[in-house]
Design an enzyme around this catalytic site. Sequence first.
Site, short mmCIF file in Angstrom:
data_model
loop_
_atom_site.label_atom_id
_atom_site.label_comp_id
_atom_site.label_asym_id
_atom_site.label_seq_id
_atom_site.Cartn_x
_atom_site.Cartn_y
_atom_site.Cartn_z
N HIS A 241 1.99 7.00 7.43
CA HIS A 241 2.37 7.84 8.58
C HIS A 241 3.81 8.33 8.46
O HIS A 241 4.19 9.32 9.10
CB HIS A 241 2.16 7.08 9.90
N ASP B 175 -2.82 2.71 5.79
CA ASP B 175 -1.40 3.02 6.05
C ASP B 175 -0.49 2.54 4.91
O ASP B 175 0.63 2.08 5.15
CB ASP B 175 -0.95 2.42 7.38
N SER C 246 9.60 1.83 10.15
CA SER C 246 8.30 2.01 9.49
C SER C 246 8.49 2.19 7.99
O SER C 246 9.39 2.91 7.54
CB SER C 246 7.58 3.23 10.07
#
Length: 607
Positions: A254, A289, A357
């Site tokens: 992402h 992911d 992230s």
Amino acid sequence: MYSKLMFFFALCSISFLFTSEAASTMLLESSYLPLNQSYAPGFLYKRDMLPPPLQAVLTYTCPEPRPLAEESYNDLLRAISQKSSSDFQNAYSLALSFSSDFYQHGLKTLKDVSFLAVEKFLWGLTRLWSSLILASFSALWWLVSNFTTPVFCLALLYTVTKYMVKTVSFLFGGLPIWIISIAFSLLKKSFSALRSTPKCLYEKAIDGFKSFTIPQSPPKSCVIPITHASGNHAGYASCIKLYNGENALMTATHVLRDCPNAVAVSAKGLKTRIPLAEFKTIAKSDKGDVTLLRGPPNWEGLLGCKAANVITAANLAKCKASIYSFDRDGWVSSYAEIVGSEGTDVMVLSHTEGGHSGSPYFNGKTILGVHSGASATGNYNLMAPIPSLPGLTSPTYVFETTAPQGRVFAQEDIAEIEGLYAQVMKRVQQAEDFKPKTGKYWGDMEDDEDIFFESKEDLSGNGVRGTVRGTNGEGSSTPKTSNVDGKEMMEKIISSLVGKINLENIERKVIEEISAKAMKTPKSRRRRAPKKQPESSKDTSPRSTTGKYQPPHVRSPASVTAANCPNTTTPSKKKNLAGGRPSSGTIPRWVRKQAASAGPSSAPKQN
């Protein structure tokens, strides 16, 4: 039929008898001729001179056959059976030969007739078809030549009618179905989007979990900040080691999806920025992911990082962990803990903020997974595990060890995680099974093959001379230039530099310097007094004695008797030994000093 066969047999026997009699007569006549005359062609003209051959007559009397009436019935029956069987065999063989000949002839005739019939049929069909085509073209040409305008109008009307039919069929057939399918798909997507809840949030602080941060750099500097093209922070990535010998860049999917123009930045003070568009995707999964990227040459050296080892989802267990982030003051490490699994993700207790992230979770110096975000329902963060890809993140062989204790994922979850990257493994297998057209791989070649170009063929110049051509105007004004050798050029430069040197000025300056040094008065060389070393203070409190024996190094100085003086003296630490006078400070250096009076020197004299 039987009479015919008997007549044929009689003729054959009579002809055989005549043939045998003629052969025997020829043999008897030739036996009386000598060997050198029977076949010699040279004696033919002397045949009349030879004596006539001797005539011999052979007579043989055959015994008279017994009459049939005297034979027994058994002999007669045996003779009749033999005669009948021989006649039957002869008739059967004759009929069989006649039938086989007739069959072969009939088969050959039928084959020829069938081939001829097929050939005639094909040629007839060809002529008919060509005649129809020729007649059609002739009729069309006759219509166009005689009725040009009506024919073109009919062709135009046919074309318009055809497209009108297609349009009407699409409007009343395909268009409503297409509109209904689009509306149904939009309603389905909107309904699923309304019902589904987000899987995870990007960042979250866990309630009730105590964490701490310490200033610490990541192991091997393998964590790399990811920024937008404008320079704003977007996330993190890490440099990992693959089992095929390469190093890959691993980050969250992402992060790349939300930042299409992402740039990898060095965190060691190097002003290096590598756009992630120059990286090629090795493995990628939106649901998992995790994305693995292959970088340009020497990208690890440009970013100042080294590769770290990884733990795949199959070997992941509950343990303590740490996550790194880059602050204003530098890198800091935060405490985290892996507690379980949620589907294909790992539950992690940690405190994260916006922009974490893609940062990896470490256990020691080994990467456990990638930070994905926070759970939308539970009080924990989520970590994306590293899939087990044979040949990339896991070895192709199997370790003979026991299963790890406290495993996070069950076998079904591991199979589901590997299924997310099944398409990646297909591409890897296709790359491994790739075979070049030449059948020879570049890695198997010992040396690159040299490429030789064909040189232009040297002409002898002895061919036929061309026509002499005169000039129509003035010659070219371009001057001809000749190639200058580099060695000649260097000689010219050196000679020009040497010519500019003024030797007289150099000699004058050298003489002035030498005379100035010779006229200088030598400075007085005085000895410096040695620095006095501070004496150590004596013990103020004497040692207590109990009357027992004490070793010498423990006894007090007062209890030790004075030792006798040694026979030898300690050599002086001064430069000049005893017996020699110190040189005067006014004597120049080139004057020889007085030798020492301690005795002749044992060293060899210098030349």
